[in-house]
Design a protein around this motif. Sequence first.
Motif, short mmCIF file in Angstrom:
data_model
loop_
_atom_site.label_atom_id
_atom_site.label_comp_id
_atom_site.label_asym_id
_atom_site.label_seq_id
_atom_site.Cartn_x
_atom_site.Cartn_y
_atom_site.Cartn_z
N TYR A 28 0.84 -1.20 0.00
CA TYR A 28 0.00 0.00 0.00
C TYR A 28 0.87 1.24 0.00
O TYR A 28 0.54 2.25 -0.61
N LEU A 29 1.97 1.16 0.77
CA LEU A 29 2.87 2.31 0.90
C LEU A 29 4.25 1.86 0.44
O LEU A 29 4.68 0.74 0.75
N ALA A 52 2.38 -5.37 2.47
CA ALA A 52 1.26 -5.98 3.19
C ALA A 52 1.24 -7.48 2.91
O ALA A 52 0.90 -8.28 3.78
N PRO A 74 -1.23 -12.79 13.08
CA PRO A 74 -1.45 -11.62 13.94
C PRO A 74 -2.08 -10.46 13.19
O PRO A 74 -2.09 -10.45 11.96
N SER A 75 -2.59 -9.51 13.96
CA SER A 75 -3.20 -8.32 13.36
C SER A 75 -2.17 -7.62 12.48
O SER A 75 -1.03 -7.45 12.87
N GLY A 76 -2.60 -7.23 11.30
CA GLY A 76 -1.70 -6.54 10.38
C GLY A 76 -0.85 -7.48 9.55
O GLY A 76 -0.01 -7.03 8.76
N ALA A 77 -1.09 -8.79 9.67
CA ALA A 77 -0.28 -9.75 8.93
C ALA A 77 -0.62 -9.78 7.45
O ALA A 77 0.18 -10.26 6.64
N GLY A 78 -1.81 -9.30 7.08
CA GLY A 78 -2.17 -9.28 5.66
C GLY A 78 -3.36 -10.16 5.30
O GLY A 78 -3.63 -10.38 4.11
N LYS A 79 -4.11 -10.63 6.29
CA LYS A 79 -5.23 -11.53 6.01
C LYS A 79 -6.30 -10.83 5.15
O LYS A 79 -6.73 -11.37 4.11
N THR A 80 -6.70 -9.65 5.62
CA THR A 80 -7.73 -8.93 4.87
C THR A 80 -7.23 -8.58 3.47
O THR A 80 -7.97 -8.70 2.48
N THR A 81 -5.97 -8.20 3.39
CA THR A 81 -5.39 -7.86 2.09
C THR A 81 -5.46 -9.05 1.14
O THR A 81 -5.86 -8.92 -0.03
N GLN A 95 -14.97 -7.93 7.16
CA GLN A 95 -14.59 -7.77 8.56
C GLN A 95 -15.46 -6.69 9.22
O GLN A 95 -15.84 -6.81 10.38
N GLU A 101 -12.89 -12.77 9.51
CA GLU A 101 -13.31 -12.77 10.92
C GLU A 101 -14.83 -12.88 11.07
O GLU A 101 -15.46 -12.05 11.72
N HIS A 132 -8.76 -15.11 14.07
CA HIS A 132 -7.78 -15.11 15.15
C HIS A 132 -8.05 -16.23 16.14
O HIS A 132 -7.26 -16.48 17.03
N1 LIG Z 1 -5.76 0.74 2.61
C1 LIG Z 1 -4.58 0.64 3.21
N2 LIG Z 1 -3.67 1.61 3.12
C2 LIG Z 1 -2.46 1.50 3.67
N3 LIG Z 1 -2.08 0.45 4.38
C3 LIG Z 1 -2.93 -0.58 4.53
C4 LIG Z 1 -4.23 -0.53 3.95
N4 LIG Z 1 -4.88 -1.68 4.25
C5 LIG Z 1 -4.02 -2.38 4.98
N5 LIG Z 1 -2.86 -1.74 5.16
C6 LIG Z 1 -1.70 -2.24 5.87
O1 LIG Z 1 -1.38 -3.51 5.34
C7 LIG Z 1 -1.04 -4.40 6.38
C8 LIG Z 1 -1.94 -5.62 6.34
O2 LIG Z 1 -3.24 -5.21 6.67
P1 LIG Z 1 -4.47 -6.20 6.71
O3 LIG Z 1 -5.68 -5.42 6.90
O4 LIG Z 1 -4.39 -7.09 5.53
O5 LIG Z 1 -4.13 -7.04 8.03
P2 LIG Z 1 -5.00 -8.15 8.75
O6 LIG Z 1 -4.19 -9.38 8.81
O7 LIG Z 1 -6.33 -8.27 8.13
O8 LIG Z 1 -5.14 -7.54 10.21
P3 LIG Z 1 -6.37 -7.68 11.24
O9 LIG Z 1 -6.24 -9.03 11.87
O10 LIG Z 1 -6.12 -6.59 12.24
O11 LIG Z 1 -7.63 -7.51 10.50
C9 LIG Z 1 -1.15 -3.62 7.66
O12 LIG Z 1 0.15 -3.19 8.01
C10 LIG Z 1 -2.00 -2.44 7.32
O13 LIG Z 1 -1.63 -1.32 8.07
#
Ligand SMILES: Nc1ncnc2c1ncn2[C@@H]1O[C@H](COP(=O)(O)OP(=O)(O)OP(=O)(O)O)[C@@H](O)[C@H]1O
Lengths: 293, 246
Positions: free
Chosen positions: B33-34, B39, B58-65, B108, B185, B217
């Motif tokens: 993303y950045l 991600a 863990p949170s932020g691991a990239g699951k949603t991505t 989510q 989730e 989780h």
């Molecule tokens: N739209 C976005 N813009 C910038 N960074 C993003 C964006 N979406 C996600 N990220 C970053 O990408 C990484 C993965 O995010 P993601 O949402 O996939 O995590 P996750 O595993 O689903 O976490 P959670 O368990 O908290 O839902 C994180 O570091 C998050 O900050």
Amino acid sequence: MTAIVLRSAWQGLRSTGLMGGVAVATIATALFMLGAFALVVVNMEGLLDDFGRELQVTAYLEEGLAEDQAKELAHRVETVEGVEFVNHVGKDEALERFRAMAGGAALLEGLEGNPLPASLGIFLRPENRTPEGLAILRASLDGLPGIEELAHGQEWVDGYARLAALLRVVGYALGGVLSLATLLIVANTIRLGLYARRDEIDILELVGASRLFVRGPFLIEGFVQGALGGCVAAALLALAFGLLVPELRYGLAFFLGNAAPRFFDAGEIFRLVMGGAGLGLGGAALALVGGNS
Amino acid sequence: MTATFKAQDEDSPLRAPRASEAPVRMYGVSKSYLPGSWALKDVSLEVGRGEFVFLTGPSGAGKTTLLKLLFAAERPDTGQILVLGRNIARLGGGAVPALRRRVGVVFQDFKLLTRRTVEENVGVTLDVVGTPSREARSRVFNTLRQVGLHDRRNDLPVALSGGEQQRIAVARALVGEPDVLLADEPTGNLDAELSIEIIELMMAAADRGTTVIVATHDRSLLERYGRRVLRLEGGHIAETAGDSGA
Ligand SMILES: Nc1ncnc2c1ncn2[C@@H]1O[C@H](COP(=O)(O)OP(=O)(O)OP(=O)(O)O)[C@@H](O)[C@H]1O
Ligand SMILES: [Mg+2]
């Protein structure tokens, strides 16, 4: 699918509330102005048609022309290209007619003799009732012995037609400017509605809604708002027409003579309403294209 | 619809389906993303037809991505993603809705239509594919009964608890009998008992042929079922565990 698109459009219309009202009012205002203009032009052109039907050229005959000479002249004129028939009006008949006219008798009070000339009323075939047809007639009659003067309403008709044509052009220009402004205002109000429903649109797209499914309601909304605006404009025009025409009778008589001013017919009202619908639809389409959605 | 899917190779849409092609495939996928932070980094995986896998980390691991990439809400920076035979990276704008109609998603954050009733929220999945309204109503009713919300079908989502809203989201994803079900989730707001019910609904869908990926989780769920688990850490696939590999 159509059902939900329609339902969604209906919900949109209800929830748009004030902004929807603004769109309707904008379209109604623009169409009211255009409609008023169109009414004037339509009435003037209607009058021109009447002129065309009645257009008659009068050839005044020289004083002292004998009756049989006049008859012969009438026959010759009848052979001229484009002439339908010729009506010979003798001096006595002219006096009779003048007497019959309101006020005519009083004017002739105390007059010695008959001051009115004999004349030929020349009627052209409909297809020759044009400036060209008149020019041909004029050329053919030029130099015929016995004709004193040729008179017709053509100059006045020409001027009137030019005015009507000018008004029509001004109407088109006005229509163009007003339509454009209306389109932009409507596009903006619909775009606001689009922003207000941004989340909903996103969700619909995430569950697989097609572009048409998401945008259809906005297009329908624009169409309906526009048609409503057209109806409002038509109603206001009818009201204004009903109230103002009696008030302005004398002013209108200047433009229209004795012809009664007419309002739009059903077909014209339909076109007005559809014009509004088109503006609304166009505005919505513009909002959807410009709204990078 | 449950048992069939038309595989479409990205190069030849007319090619006959091959049963061996997994509905969900990722090869060397990275997403950032950045600039400078990933991600997802070089993720490869396959999930077969009718398979049920957990995605954890863990949170932020990239699951949603990862899930977002699978329904074309995000585009990968590198790598190949094939969902139901379609190449996500090369999907034209017009093809995205068609893909999403075959992929059910539990978001989510639920993403419910706030001005529509529970019934309408679930029914929207069927509306977008043009299911006749009579049939849609009965399918919506049945699915709502499965998640225990048929009595609330005429309420607006705001009138429901967080867990109830989550179950609307689950019902909306299930009602269309999708070929692929992605759940982010889906039990986050539910108690243990309801969580099990919802997970088992999804497992039943997998048994009918749907490919199911559930991000969670909840360790107890992973342990309870012993299914295949994909673990993400810092955007990498850290380990895959469980009884069935791809
Ligand atoms: N739209 C976005 N813009 C910038 N960074 C993003 C964006 N979406 C996600 N990220 C970053 O990408 C990484 C993965 O995010 P993601 O949402 O996939 O995590 P996750 O595993 O689903 O976490 P959670 O368990 O908290 O839902 C994180 O570091 C998050 O900050
Ligand atoms: Mg997440």
